[in-house]
Design a protein around this motif. Structure first.
Motif, short mmCIF file in Angstrom:
data_model
loop_
_atom_site.label_atom_id
_atom_site.label_comp_id
_atom_site.label_asym_id
_atom_site.label_seq_id
_atom_site.Cartn_x
_atom_site.Cartn_y
_atom_site.Cartn_z
N ASN A 6 0.52 -1.16 0.16
CA ASN A 6 0.24 -0.15 0.01
C ASN A 6 1.10 1.34 -0.13
O ASN A 6 0.46 2.30 0.59
CB ASN A 6 -1.10 0.08 1.08
CG ASN A 6 -1.93 -1.24 1.10
OD1 ASN A 6 -2.33 -1.77 -0.01
ND2 ASN A 6 -2.07 -1.65 2.23
N HIS A 68 5.12 -4.41 -5.82
CA HIS A 68 4.10 -3.54 -5.24
C HIS A 68 2.76 -4.41 -4.92
O HIS A 68 2.07 -4.94 -5.85
CB HIS A 68 3.58 -2.27 -5.95
CG HIS A 68 4.74 -1.54 -6.44
ND1 HIS A 68 5.26 -0.48 -5.65
CD2 HIS A 68 5.60 -1.50 -7.44
CE1 HIS A 68 6.06 0.26 -6.12
NE2 HIS A 68 6.50 -0.30 -7.44
N SER A 70 -0.75 -4.43 -3.02
CA SER A 70 -2.13 -3.65 -2.68
C SER A 70 -2.99 -4.21 -2.12
O SER A 70 -3.36 -5.27 -2.63
CB SER A 70 -2.68 -2.82 -3.86
OG SER A 70 -1.83 -2.00 -4.49
N THR A 71 -3.49 -4.01 -0.71
CA THR A 71 -4.64 -4.50 -0.10
C THR A 71 -5.87 -3.68 0.17
O THR A 71 -5.96 -2.57 -0.34
CB THR A 71 -4.25 -4.85 1.29
OG1 THR A 71 -4.13 -3.61 2.21
CG2 THR A 71 -2.92 -5.73 1.53
N ALA A 74 -6.09 0.08 1.11
CA ALA A 74 -5.68 1.11 0.37
C ALA A 74 -6.44 1.13 -0.97
O ALA A 74 -6.27 2.29 -1.67
CB ALA A 74 -4.22 1.29 0.17
N ILE A 75 -7.44 0.41 -1.10
CA ILE A 75 -8.14 0.29 -2.42
C ILE A 75 -8.77 1.67 -2.71
O ILE A 75 -8.62 1.99 -3.84
CB ILE A 75 -9.13 -0.84 -2.56
CG1 ILE A 75 -9.22 -1.21 -3.86
CG2 ILE A 75 -10.41 -0.47 -1.83
CD1 ILE A 75 -7.95 -1.56 -4.94
N ASP A 78 -6.95 4.37 -4.94
CA ASP A 78 -6.94 4.33 -6.20
C ASP A 78 -8.18 4.81 -6.70
O ASP A 78 -9.25 4.30 -6.37
CB ASP A 78 -6.81 2.80 -6.42
CG ASP A 78 -6.54 2.47 -8.14
OD1 ASP A 78 -7.61 2.59 -8.87
OD2 ASP A 78 -5.43 2.24 -8.33
#
Length: 151
Positions: A6, A68, A70-71, A74-75, A78
């Motif tokens: 994240n 990288h 992403s979980t 932190a979505i 985006d």
């Protein structure tokens, strides 16, 4: 090991073959990514690695060093992920919600790679299991997202 999750670098002390899921949940305290089947079949543990959906329950932590990750936590940072979450809310997709972090991750990955997916592409990408059976709501949200990209 140094992991980029994240957008933040984390130093973790884990065996190389430890599943990424356990590092994310137990070592880093990010519990939005869920344990489902442990066999990479249900998708509850889905995260993005360099923008591609992976099953964290079977991905060794050593396999994501220098990449990288992403979980779900932190979505919404985006823009595509934020649109997906808004569509999920609008269509009231979640019932128990257990699988939904994985569903949102799969939807975000699809839309980032294919902004206006066809019905067939949606069907092929949205294969995570949902014990509550919210598939109709998931597909309605996805079709709205695809149509919005075409407009």
């Amino acid at each position: 090991m140094e992991l980029l999750i994240n957008g933040t670098t984390h130093q973790v002390d884990a065996d190389a073959d430890t599943p990424l899921l356990w590092v994310i949940r137990d070592d880093l305290g990010m519990t939005g990514t869920k344990y489902g089947c442990g066999l990479a079949q249900c998708g509850a543990c889905s995260v993005l690695v360099d923008g591609v959906v992976v099953r964290a329950c079977v991905t060794p932590v050593s396999g994501v060093v220098g990449r990288h990750v992403s979980t779900i936590e932190a979505i919404e940072a985006d823009p595509v992920g934020k649109r997906v979450v808004a569509a999920w809310v609008e269509h009231q997709v979640a019932q128990c919600g257990y699988c939904q972090s994985g569903q949102v991750m799969a939807a975000t990955a699809l839309l980032k790679h294919t902004p206006a997916p066809s019905a067939e592409q949606i069907d092929a990408a949205m294969i995570n299991l949902c014990r509550c059976g919210t598939y109709n709501a998931i597909h309605a949200a996805m079709h709205d997202l695809a149509q919005g990209a075409k407009a």
